[in-house]
Scaffold this motif. Structure first.
Motif, PDB file in Angstrom:
ATOM      1  N   SER A  87     114.158 -12.511   9.508  1.00  0.00           N
ATOM      2  CA  SER A  87     114.256 -11.164  10.081  1.00  0.00           C
ATOM      3  C   SER A  87     115.122 -11.178  11.331  1.00  0.00           C
ATOM      4  CB  SER A  87     112.861 -10.648  10.432  1.00  0.00           C
ATOM      5  OG  SER A  87     112.029 -10.627   9.301  1.00  0.00           O
ATOM      6  N   THR A  88     114.965 -12.205  12.142  1.00  0.00           N
ATOM      7  CA  THR A  88     115.776 -12.337  13.352  1.00  0.00           C
ATOM      8  C   THR A  88     117.248 -12.492  12.997  1.00  0.00           C
ATOM      9  OG1 THR A  88     113.919 -13.428  14.452  1.00  0.00           O
ATOM     10  CG2 THR A  88     116.056 -13.644  15.486  1.00  0.00           C
ATOM     11  N   LEU A  89     117.531 -13.233  11.914  1.00  0.00           N
ATOM     12  CA  LEU A  89     118.922 -13.367  11.468  1.00  0.00           C
ATOM     13  C   LEU A  89     119.481 -12.015  11.033  1.00  0.00           C
ATOM     14  CD1 LEU A  89     121.416 -14.978  10.664  1.00  0.00           C
ATOM     15  CD2 LEU A  89     120.284 -15.560   8.501  1.00  0.00           C
ATOM     16  N   ALA A  90     118.690 -11.222  10.323  1.00  0.00           N
ATOM     17  CA  ALA A  90     119.146  -9.893   9.898  1.00  0.00           C
ATOM     18  C   ALA A  90     119.433  -9.014  11.113  1.00  0.00           C
ATOM     19  CB  ALA A  90     118.095  -9.243   9.000  1.00  0.00           C
ATOM     20  N   ILE A  91     118.585  -9.102  12.132  1.00  0.00           N
ATOM     21  CA  ILE A  91     118.786  -8.314  13.355  1.00  0.00           C
ATOM     22  C   ILE A  91     120.037  -8.768  14.083  1.00  0.00           C
ATOM     23  CG2 ILE A  91     117.832  -7.756  15.633  1.00  0.00           C
ATOM     24  CD1 ILE A  91     115.030  -8.041  14.358  1.00  0.00           C
ATOM     25  N   SER A  92     120.204 -10.085  14.235  1.00  0.00           N
ATOM     26  CA  SER A  92     121.371 -10.599  14.960  1.00  0.00           C
ATOM     27  C   SER A  92     122.669 -10.261  14.226  1.00  0.00           C
ATOM     28  CB  SER A  92     121.252 -12.119  15.164  1.00  0.00           C
ATOM     29  OG  SER A  92     121.183 -12.793  13.929  1.00  0.00           O
ATOM     30  N   ARG A  93     122.601 -10.269  12.886  1.00  0.00           N
ATOM     31  CA  ARG A  93     123.781  -9.874  12.114  1.00  0.00           C
ATOM     32  C   ARG A  93     124.100  -8.396  12.323  1.00  0.00           C
ATOM     33  NH1 ARG A  93     124.459  -7.312   7.471  1.00  0.00           N
ATOM     34  NH2 ARG A  93     126.405  -7.652   6.318  1.00  0.00           N
ATOM     35  N   GLN A  94     123.068  -7.555  12.359  1.00  0.00           N
ATOM     36  CA  GLN A  94     123.271  -6.129  12.599  1.00  0.00           C
ATOM     37  C   GLN A  94     123.906  -5.889  13.970  1.00  0.00           C
ATOM     38  OE1 GLN A  94     119.648  -3.922  13.032  1.00  0.00           O
ATOM     39  NE2 GLN A  94     120.643  -1.926  12.977  1.00  0.00           N
ATOM     40  N   ILE A 170     118.345 -21.254   9.653  1.00  0.00           N
ATOM     41  CA  ILE A 170     118.410 -19.818   9.924  1.00  0.00           C
ATOM     42  C   ILE A 170     118.576 -19.571  11.422  1.00  0.00           C
ATOM     43  CG2 ILE A 170     117.136 -17.637   9.811  1.00  0.00           C
ATOM     44  CD1 ILE A 170     115.736 -18.778   7.298  1.00  0.00           C
ATOM     45  N   GLY A 171     117.844 -20.343  12.240  1.00  0.00           N
ATOM     46  CA  GLY A 171     117.968 -20.208  13.695  1.00  0.00           C
ATOM     47  C   GLY A 171     119.374 -20.531  14.162  1.00  0.00           C
ATOM     48  N   PHE A 172     120.021 -21.530  13.557  1.00  0.00           N
ATOM     49  CA  PHE A 172     121.399 -21.879  13.919  1.00  0.00           C
ATOM     50  C   PHE A 172     122.345 -20.723  13.592  1.00  0.00           C
ATOM     51  CE2 PHE A 172     125.554 -23.607  12.630  1.00  0.00           C
ATOM     52  CZ  PHE A 172     125.952 -24.184  13.832  1.00  0.00           C
ATOM     53  N   CYS A 173     122.163 -20.109  12.416  1.00  0.00           N
ATOM     54  CA  CYS A 173     123.001 -18.961  12.034  1.00  0.00           C
ATOM     55  C   CYS A 173     122.817 -17.802  13.013  1.00  0.00           C
ATOM     56  CB  CYS A 173     122.669 -18.521  10.610  1.00  0.00           C
ATOM     57  SG  CYS A 173     123.090 -19.715   9.330  1.00  0.00           S
ATOM     58  N   SER A 174     121.570 -17.555  13.412  1.00  0.00           N
ATOM     59  CA  SER A 174     121.299 -16.502  14.395  1.00  0.00           C
ATOM     60  C   SER A 174     121.974 -16.813  15.718  1.00  0.00           C
ATOM     61  CB  SER A 174     119.791 -16.351  14.615  1.00  0.00           C
ATOM     62  OG  SER A 174     119.145 -15.881  13.464  1.00  0.00           O
ATOM     63  N   CYS A 175     121.962 -18.084  16.087  1.00  0.00           N
ATOM     64  CA  CYS A 175     122.589 -18.508  17.340  1.00  0.00           C
ATOM     65  C   CYS A 175     124.088 -18.233  17.312  1.00  0.00           C
ATOM     66  CB  CYS A 175     122.309 -19.991  17.575  1.00  0.00           C
ATOM     67  SG  CYS A 175     122.901 -20.614  19.156  1.00  0.00           S
ATOM     68  N   PHE A 215     116.893 -13.687  21.075  1.00  0.00           N
ATOM     69  CA  PHE A 215     116.945 -14.871  21.931  1.00  0.00           C
ATOM     70  C   PHE A 215     115.567 -15.534  22.062  1.00  0.00           C
ATOM     71  CE2 PHE A 215     120.821 -12.889  24.053  1.00  0.00           C
ATOM     72  CZ  PHE A 215     121.701 -13.724  23.355  1.00  0.00           C
ATOM     73  N   VAL A 216     114.528 -14.724  22.216  1.00  0.00           N
ATOM     74  CA  VAL A 216     113.179 -15.282  22.323  1.00  0.00           C
ATOM     75  C   VAL A 216     112.828 -16.042  21.053  1.00  0.00           C
ATOM     76  CG1 VAL A 216     110.719 -14.718  22.436  1.00  0.00           C
ATOM     77  CG2 VAL A 216     112.314 -13.611  23.998  1.00  0.00           C
ATOM     78  N   ASP A 217     113.152 -15.454  19.895  1.00  0.00           N
ATOM     79  CA  ASP A 217     112.853 -16.121  18.625  1.00  0.00           C
ATOM     80  C   ASP A 217     113.641 -17.416  18.483  1.00  0.00           C
ATOM     81  OD1 ASP A 217     111.655 -15.783  15.740  1.00  0.00           O
ATOM     82  OD2 ASP A 217     113.748 -16.360  15.458  1.00  0.00           O
ATOM     83  N   MET A 218     114.933 -17.379  18.845  1.00  0.00           N
ATOM     84  CA  MET A 218     115.758 -18.578  18.710  1.00  0.00           C
ATOM     85  C   MET A 218     115.243 -19.711  19.584  1.00  0.00           C
ATOM     86  SD  MET A 218     119.745 -17.525  18.374  1.00  0.00           S
ATOM     87  CE  MET A 218     119.784 -16.957  20.069  1.00  0.00           C
TER      88      MET A 218
END
Length: 325
Positions: A87-94, A170-175, A215-218
């Protein structure tokens, strides 16, 4: 509850509250079609629900009293734990896509495609990991005293590729997305307010709150994923061929508290995963439960309830004034 559990009765109380705060903002995020935030709330809410029930049933025992519930809850834990980071990845992509728009709004076709991609990320990845985990599942499930049902995973190299690595990947992709978003935000900071509102109806404050959530999730869940890999890798990593000799989907492993608490790092891994959904639920509510949009919805709900009760009171009063013939 068992006297040796230092979180009793704090954990059941907080996990129940986590369920409540996870779903309070859900309706207005769902109406706005915010796939990432809706998936985040579903993941934390369902995860907290499972842990809440487990913490009550297995507070002071390790008996297999609810096998069907354990089958279901073990799968929910797998999907929800990956679902939080997905979900965090979807948000960061948005957020990254919004930072690229330069004031140009998305067409309906682009919005539809973007929504489909976010659904695949937020819901498809957890479902994929749930399916892949079956490949490295040696038995039906495990039961930890004071914790409850947990998914069982065979400690083989395949488990790290098919299961353990997903939160980290997934965390790396969000980063990466977040770093690119920050760069775009810095380069176009003067036009930021216009860009955010033009493309998504998103206020700058909401955009920043979403970035803070990412950021908190990552900085929490990604290190937890790394820590889980380190703890698992300390044990003997068996060849995948050994799985065929040990797999038994009718067996259940029962782990008393004295056993899983004996290893300090193992205990830390179990308890951290136990608290993750509670922590994530409250973090989300802190960012979005007190925002202006939330206050507007609280006022609407209050006015609706007040109108409902006032109408009910008027009908009761009217009926009481009718005299029998």
């Amino acid at each position: 509850m068992h006297a040796s559990d230092p979180t009793s009765p704090l954990y059941p109380i907080l996990s129940f509250l986590a369920i409540v705060v996870s779903f309070i903002p859900f309706s207005w995020h769902f109406r706005a079609r915010n796939v990432g935030t809706c998936s985040y709330m579903l993941s934390t809410g369902l995860y907290s629900l499972v842990e809440f029930i487990n913490s009550i049933i297995w507070a002071d025992n390790v008996n297999n009293v609810a096998p069907v519930w354990c089958d279901i809850s073990a799968q929910v834990i797998i999907g929800a734990s990956v679902g939080i980071t997905a979900s965090t990845l979807a948000i960061s992509r948005q957020l990254y896509n919004i930072s690229l728009m330069n004031g140009h709004s998305m067409t309906p076709r682009e919005k539809r495609r973007d929504t489909i991609i976010n659904v695949v990320i937020a819901f498809g990845i957890p479902l994929l990991v749930m399916a892949l985990h079956v490949v490295v599942q040696p038995r039906r499930f495990d039961i930890f005293e004071e914790i409850g049902c947990q998914p069982a995973t065979f400690n083989t190299v395949a488990a790290y590729v098919l299961y353990f690595m997903w939160p980290v990947l997934i965390g790396f992709c969000s980063c990466v997305y977040s770093a690119l978003t920050l760069r775009n935000f810095y380069n176009h900071r003067v036009e930021f307010a216009k860009v955010a509102s033009t493309n998504s109806g998103m206020s700058p404050s909401r955009y920043i709150r979403l970035m803070l959530l990412v950021f908190v999730d990552m900085f929490c869940n990604t290190p937890i994923g790394v820590f889980a890999i380190i703890v698992s890798a300390r044990a003997v990593v068996l060849p995948f061929s050994a799985l065929s000799e040990t797999v038994d989907f009718t067996s259940v492993q029962l782990v008393p508290a004295s056993e899983w608490k004996a290893d300090r790092l193992g205990r830390a891994a179990v308890e951290i995963n136990h608290w993750v959904p509670v922590f994530c639920s409250f973090v989300f509510f802190i960012f979005f439960g007190f925002a202006e949009e939330a206050k507007k919805n609280y006022r609407k709900a209050y006015e609706s309830l007040k109108e409902l009760f006032s109408c009910g009171g008027s009908r009761v009063e009217a009926n009481s004034n009718i005299k029998p013939r």
